[in-house]
Design a protein around this motif. Structure first.
Motif, PDB file in Angstrom:
ATOM      1  N   PRO A 123       0.826  -1.216   0.000  1.00 41.57           N
ATOM      2  CA  PRO A 123       0.000   0.000   0.000  1.00 41.57           C
ATOM      3  C   PRO A 123       0.858   1.263   0.000  1.00 41.57           C
ATOM      4  CG  PRO A 123       0.018  -0.990   2.182  1.00 41.57           C
ATOM      5  CD  PRO A 123       0.790  -1.914   1.291  1.00 41.57           C
ATOM      6  N   GLY A 124       0.314   2.361  -0.553  1.00 43.73           N
ATOM      7  CA  GLY A 124       1.021   3.644  -0.556  1.00 43.73           C
ATOM      8  C   GLY A 124       2.359   3.536  -1.254  1.00 43.73           C
ATOM      9  N   THR A 125       3.383   4.147  -0.652  1.00 43.97           N
ATOM     10  CA  THR A 125       4.720   4.116  -1.256  1.00 43.97           C
ATOM     11  C   THR A 125       5.339   2.717  -1.191  1.00 43.97           C
ATOM     12  OG1 THR A 125       5.709   4.820   0.844  1.00 43.97           O
ATOM     13  CG2 THR A 125       5.183   6.546  -0.757  1.00 43.97           C
ATOM     14  N   GLY A 126       4.684   1.803  -0.479  1.00 44.01           N
ATOM     15  CA  GLY A 126       5.143   0.414  -0.447  1.00 44.01           C
ATOM     16  C   GLY A 126       5.060  -0.273  -1.798  1.00 44.01           C
ATOM     17  N   ILE A 127       4.443   0.386  -2.769  1.00 42.79           N
ATOM     18  CA  ILE A 127       4.364  -0.185  -4.113  1.00 42.79           C
ATOM     19  C   ILE A 127       5.712  -0.121  -4.835  1.00 42.79           C
ATOM     20  CG2 ILE A 127       3.738   1.953  -5.306  1.00 42.79           C
ATOM     21  CD1 ILE A 127       1.816   0.291  -7.020  1.00 42.79           C
ATOM     22  N   ALA A 128       6.646   0.712  -4.341  1.00 45.55           N
ATOM     23  CA  ALA A 128       7.885   1.001  -5.065  1.00 45.55           C
ATOM     24  C   ALA A 128       8.641  -0.249  -5.536  1.00 45.55           C
ATOM     25  CB  ALA A 128       8.792   1.896  -4.220  1.00 45.55           C
ATOM     26  N   PRO A 129       9.025  -1.172  -4.634  1.00 44.37           N
ATOM     27  CA  PRO A 129       9.806  -2.313  -5.121  1.00 44.37           C
ATOM     28  C   PRO A 129       9.027  -3.215  -6.068  1.00 44.37           C
ATOM     29  CG  PRO A 129       9.151  -2.669  -2.847  1.00 44.37           C
ATOM     30  CD  PRO A 129       8.776  -1.257  -3.187  1.00 44.37           C
ATOM     31  N   PHE A 130       7.691  -3.200  -5.953  1.00 46.42           N
ATOM     32  CA  PHE A 130       6.894  -4.076  -6.808  1.00 46.42           C
ATOM     33  C   PHE A 130       6.784  -3.515  -8.226  1.00 46.42           C
ATOM     34  CE2 PHE A 130       5.032  -4.851  -2.437  1.00 46.42           C
ATOM     35  CZ  PHE A 130       5.934  -5.875  -2.179  1.00 46.42           C
ATOM     36  N   ARG A 131       6.900  -2.212  -8.353  1.00 47.77           N
ATOM     37  CA  ARG A 131       7.021  -1.625  -9.694  1.00 47.77           C
ATOM     38  C   ARG A 131       8.320  -2.117 -10.337  1.00 47.77           C
ATOM     39  NH1 ARG A 131       9.174   3.361 -12.016  1.00 47.77           N
ATOM     40  NH2 ARG A 131       7.854   4.091 -13.734  1.00 47.77           N
ATOM     41  N   SER A 132       9.391  -2.185  -9.539  1.00 44.87           N
ATOM     42  CA  SER A 132      10.669  -2.681 -10.080  1.00 44.87           C
ATOM     43  C   SER A 132      10.561  -4.169 -10.424  1.00 44.87           C
ATOM     44  CB  SER A 132      11.806  -2.423  -9.090  1.00 44.87           C
ATOM     45  OG  SER A 132      11.840  -3.382  -8.070  1.00 44.87           O
ATOM     46  N   PHE A 133       9.871  -4.947  -9.586  1.00 43.16           N
ATOM     47  CA  PHE A 133       9.677  -6.373  -9.865  1.00 43.16           C
ATOM     48  C   PHE A 133       8.969  -6.572 -11.204  1.00 43.16           C
ATOM     49  CE2 PHE A 133       9.683  -8.525  -5.377  1.00 43.16           C
ATOM     50  CZ  PHE A 133      10.944  -8.010  -5.136  1.00 43.16           C
ATOM     51  N   LEU A 134       7.879  -5.814 -11.412  1.00 38.20           N
ATOM     52  CA  LEU A 134       7.064  -5.993 -12.614  1.00 38.20           C
ATOM     53  C   LEU A 134       7.800  -5.505 -13.856  1.00 38.20           C
ATOM     54  CD1 LEU A 134       3.631  -5.012 -11.052  1.00 38.20           C
ATOM     55  CD2 LEU A 134       4.343  -7.295 -11.804  1.00 38.20           C
ATOM     56  N   GLN A 135       8.547  -4.406 -13.742  1.00 31.66           N
ATOM     57  CA  GLN A 135       9.368  -3.954 -14.868  1.00 31.66           C
ATOM     58  C   GLN A 135      10.395  -5.018 -15.244  1.00 31.66           C
ATOM     59  OE1 GLN A 135      11.227  -0.147 -14.213  1.00 31.66           O
ATOM     60  NE2 GLN A 135       9.343   1.014 -14.547  1.00 31.66           N
ATOM     61  N   GLU A 136      11.022  -5.604 -14.224  1.00 33.26           N
ATOM     62  CA  GLU A 136      12.042  -6.623 -14.459  1.00 33.26           C
ATOM     63  C   GLU A 136      11.437  -7.850 -15.138  1.00 33.26           C
ATOM     64  OE1 GLU A 136      16.109  -8.155 -13.850  1.00 33.26           O
ATOM     65  OE2 GLU A 136      15.205  -6.153 -13.829  1.00 33.26           O
ATOM     66  N   ARG A 137      10.280  -8.279 -14.650  1.00 32.12           N
ATOM     67  CA  ARG A 137       9.629  -9.458 -15.230  1.00 32.12           C
ATOM     68  C   ARG A 137       9.159  -9.186 -16.659  1.00 32.12           C
ATOM     69  NH1 ARG A 137       6.211 -13.574 -11.532  1.00 32.12           N
ATOM     70  NH2 ARG A 137       8.031 -14.596 -10.620  1.00 32.12           N
ATOM     71  N   GLU A 138       8.706  -7.968 -16.911  1.00 31.27           N
ATOM     72  CA  GLU A 138       8.291  -7.612 -18.266  1.00 31.27           C
ATOM     73  C   GLU A 138       9.481  -7.667 -19.222  1.00 31.27           C
ATOM     74  OE1 GLU A 138       5.576  -4.167 -20.367  1.00 31.27           O
ATOM     75  OE2 GLU A 138       7.059  -3.526 -18.884  1.00 31.27           O
ATOM     76  N   GLU A 139      10.621  -7.121 -18.797  1.00 35.51           N
ATOM     77  CA  GLU A 139      11.813  -7.118 -19.644  1.00 35.51           C
ATOM     78  C   GLU A 139      12.299  -8.542 -19.911  1.00 35.51           C
ATOM     79  OE1 GLU A 139      13.712  -4.558 -21.161  1.00 35.51           O
ATOM     80  OE2 GLU A 139      11.816  -3.544 -20.764  1.00 35.51           O
ATOM     81  N   ALA A 140      12.207  -9.398 -18.895  1.00 37.17           N
ATOM     82  CA  ALA A 140      12.725 -10.770 -19.022  1.00 37.17           C
ATOM     83  C   ALA A 140      11.738 -11.711 -19.702  1.00 37.17           C
ATOM     84  CB  ALA A 140      13.090 -11.307 -17.644  1.00 37.17           C
ATOM     85  N   GLY A 141      10.488 -11.247 -19.891  1.00 42.54           N
ATOM     86  CA  GLY A 141       9.479 -12.112 -20.483  1.00 42.54           C
ATOM     87  C   GLY A 141       9.074 -13.253 -19.572  1.00 42.54           C
ATOM     88  N   THR A 142       9.146 -13.012 -18.265  1.00 49.20           N
ATOM     89  CA  THR A 142       8.815 -14.042 -17.277  1.00 49.20           C
ATOM     90  C   THR A 142       7.350 -14.435 -17.362  1.00 49.20           C
ATOM     91  OG1 THR A 142      10.508 -13.173 -15.791  1.00 49.20           O
ATOM     92  CG2 THR A 142       8.822 -14.566 -14.807  1.00 49.20           C
ATOM     93  N   GLU A 143       7.078 -15.740 -17.236  1.00 45.14           N
ATOM     94  CA  GLU A 143       5.695 -16.225 -17.331  1.00 45.14           C
ATOM     95  C   GLU A 143       5.103 -16.600 -15.976  1.00 45.14           C
ATOM     96  OE1 GLU A 143       5.437 -19.298 -20.215  1.00 45.14           O
ATOM     97  OE2 GLU A 143       6.151 -18.032 -21.871  1.00 45.14           O
ATOM     98  N   GLY A 144       5.893 -16.500 -14.903  1.00 39.34           N
ATOM     99  CA  GLY A 144       5.370 -16.818 -13.580  1.00 39.34           C
ATOM    100  C   GLY A 144       4.237 -15.880 -13.183  1.00 39.34           C
ATOM    101  N   LYS A 145       3.257 -16.410 -12.437  1.00 38.92           N
ATOM    102  CA  LYS A 145       2.095 -15.611 -12.036  1.00 38.92           C
ATOM    103  C   LYS A 145       2.501 -14.532 -11.024  1.00 38.92           C
ATOM    104  CE  LYS A 145      -0.412 -19.004 -10.471  1.00 38.92           C
ATOM    105  NZ  LYS A 145      -1.600 -19.711  -9.903  1.00 38.92           N
ATOM    106  N   SER A 146       1.760 -13.426 -11.028  1.00 41.72           N
ATOM    107  CA  SER A 146       2.014 -12.346 -10.060  1.00 41.72           C
ATOM    108  C   SER A 146       0.692 -11.739  -9.617  1.00 41.72           C
ATOM    109  CB  SER A 146       2.914 -11.269 -10.677  1.00 41.72           C
ATOM    110  OG  SER A 146       2.322 -10.738 -11.844  1.00 41.72           O
TER     111      SER A 146
END
Length: 609
Positions: A470-493
């Motif tokens: 919640p709130g600014t706690g979203i920060a690392p998860f934005r990095s997680f999703l950007q990383e997974r998008e770049e890598a083409g990861t298929e794992g669920k999130s």
């Protein structure tokens, strides 16, 4: 000349011996002892040095073997303790020791009996609590199953923040307990405040000396070349931050919001700095110029007067020193005691010595250095004497909100502006309001990367992940999703996000909805607490989907929490246990054991503050 050496040898020795340092004398003593121990061999001296077993060297007096193996265990929440543990390990390896560096959560407690040389590097989290990855080892050591450790030699480096009442408590507990179990100290415990580099370096040196002196046979090889930077290359770090240019500074909240959340995009070009999703960025901020001016005026000092700000003798004007070098917005008990001792003011001594310390604790809460000067001044001491009592400006750590793969040479942050009213004055967060009000694109910030090995994406990209931010706690998860998008990861999130209002406070809404559409994000559940009569938070959304959430956990999902420690993280933790208890049809005890096993398997990660 009264020795078994000929004249030429004696002259050489008489020229050499007075020039040797203490560590060189220890090395020479140890080498000669080791040589004598294998004197039956016909090997020349150089071969003896090369062929002597690395793990064991004969002791000088008893002939017993002393292990050169050193185990370093760290307990770290933000990565500082882990970084220092690794640094200590590299230093000792450079002097011929065999070093194993491990997180306490990865160390098998039953192996403790086999360890002869143990170093503990541990931070204290919250109000005197061990960090997450130290909990199980701390519990074992203080439990009935802890073994006698009469053959153990140890030392503890403790990290903490003196603004908290239980400063360095976890390190103190480890130090005391290891002694109770029979251990002998290699070097005294060192307790570090936020400005930890110098005392930590001294601790590493004292440990090295303690090991060397006890063994008297340490092969003090030159430090490994791996630990030194290439000639001419500048290495940026906490001690030598990179002055990074601000590229963008945007308010993520809509008009009419009660909040102000800044999105910063910062250039790392030319720094050589790299990071991974889950890491943090350290920023050295500047104090509010208005607060600095009021403080100097209250002290009745000349802002242009020069003062020395460090042991190297660097000189700044009083105004610049207060602005960039010293912490002036946080009061601590040690600081109040120092000021009382320096000034001799009776009222200050009365406040500090009153009752059980509750009056001092109440006074410190929500006040700053200006309050102390206004309430108890004038002090009648010199500028230099007064400044020598203050803490250096500590860096502020922020979870990185970007992936380096998606944003080469950039780092993004999500920072909530902190403003509040206390004791008759408006107060501001030092770094957050610098970013919100005084930081324009083109300006620079002193920054460094703070690795956080405890908050990483799963090694297997197919592993499902559940993120609660919640709130600014979203920060690392934005990095997680950007990383997974770049890598083409298929794992669920699956992301649980919450804030006050949907219309004004849905941070990164467009990006999240695009990731949801593209399949980068499998599920998104949101909770906006002020949009309904009854407040709804992320833990309520978790409960609504308890069956599916438990199914994900059973499939091996990793669970992540980022944000407020005091309320949110505690409520989410308890809700997670509730869900496991209900959906797994377990007792409360078994549900708690399930979560403990998740931590052990590195499937439960927290980045809380």
């Amino acid at each position: 000349m009264n020795s078994p050496f000929n004249q030429e040898q004696a002259e050489l020795l008489n020229r050499l011996l007075p020039t040797l340092t203490e560590s060189q004398r220890v090395w020479l003593s140890g080498y000669l002892t080791a040589s004598l121990a294998v004197s039956s061999s016909a090997a020349p001296a150089a071969a003896i040095m090369q062929e002597a077993p690395a793990a064991e060297i004969p002791a000088a007096s008893s002939g017993q073997t002393i292990s050169k193996e050193v185990t370093i265990l760290y307990g770290s929440q933000t990565g500082n303790a882990q970084g220092l543990a690794n640094k200590a390990g590299k230093t000792l390896e450079g002097y011929g020791f065999q070093v194993t560096v491990s997180s306490m959560s990865d160390f098998k407690p039953n192996n403790l009996k086999k360890v002869q040389n143990l170093l503990i590097v541990v931070s204290t989290h919250g109000e005197g609590e061990p960090p997450d990855n130290a909990l199980s080892f701390h519990e074992f050591l203080h439990g009935r199953r802890a073994p006698k450790l009469d053959d153990l030699r140890f030392s503890v480096l403790s990290l903490g923040d003196s603004s908290y009442e239980f400063f360095c408590e976890t390190g103190k507990e480890f130090d005391k307990r290891l002694e109770e179990l029979g251990g002998e100290r290699i070097a005294p415990r060192v307790d570090c405040d936020l400005d930890f580099e110098e005392p930590a370096a001294k601790w590493i040196e004292s440990v090295r000396n303690g090991l060397s002196e006890a063994q008297a046979a340490v092969v003090a090889a030159a430090p490994s070349a791996k630990t030194t930077a290439a000639a001419g290359e500048t290495v940026y770090s906490r001690k030598n931050p990179f002055h990074a240019e601000v590229l963008e500074n945007l308010n993520l909240n809509g008009r009419g919001s009660n909040k102000e959340t800044r999105h910063l995009e910062i250039s790392l070009e030319g720094s050589g700095l790299t990071y991974q999703p889950g890491d943090a960025l350290g920023i050295y901020p500047q104090n509010d110029p208005e607060l600095v001016d009021k403080l100097i005026q209250a002290l009745n000092w000349n802002p242009d007067e020069t003062v020395t700000v460090n042991k190297e003798g660097d000189v700044l004007s009083l105004r610049d020193a207060f602005t960039s070098h010293y912490e002036i917005t946080v009061l601590t008990k040690p600081l109040m005691e120092k000021i009382a001792q320096l000034t001799g003011i009776d009222k200050l001594h009365e406040l500090i010595g009153s009752g059980n310390g509750e009056k001092l604790k109440e006074y410190i809460k929500g006040r700053d250095l200006l309050d102390v000067v206004q309430d108890f001044g004038p002090f009648g001491v010199s500028q230099q004497e007064f400044l020598n009592q203050l803490r250096k400006m500590p860096p502020r750590l922020y979870s990185i909100a970007s992936s380096l793969s998606a944003n080469p040479d950039e780092v993004h942050l999500t920072i909530g502006a902190v403003r509040y009213h206390s004791n008759g004055r408006d107060r501001n967060g030092v770094c957050s309001i610098l970013c919100a009000e005084r930081l324009e694109p083109g300006a620079t910030l002193p920054v460094y990367i703070q690795p956080n090995q405890n908050f990483r994406l799963p090694e297997n990209p197919d592993t499902p992940i559940i993120m609660v931010g919640p709130g600014t706690g979203i920060a690392p998860f934005r990095s997680f999703l950007q990383e997974r998008e770049e890598a083409g990861t298929e794992g669920k999130s699956w992301l649980f996000f919450g804030d006050q209002h949907f219309v004004t406070d849905f941070l990164y809404q467009t990006e999240l909805q695009k990731w949801l559409k593209d399949g980068v994000l499998t599920k998104l559940d949101v909770a906006f607490s002020r949009d309904s009569e009854e407040k709804v938070y992320v833990q309520h959304r978790m409960l609504e989907h308890s069956k599916e959430l438990f199914e994900w956990l059973e499939q091996g999902a990793s669970f992540y929490v980022c944000g407020d420690k005091t309320n949110m993280a505690r409520d989410v933790h308890n809700t997670l246990i509730d869900i496991i208890e209900k959906e797994g049809q377990m007792s409360r005890e078994k549900a708690e054991a399930y979560v403990a096993e998740m931590k052990k398997q590195k499937r439960y990660h927290r980045d809380v503050y």
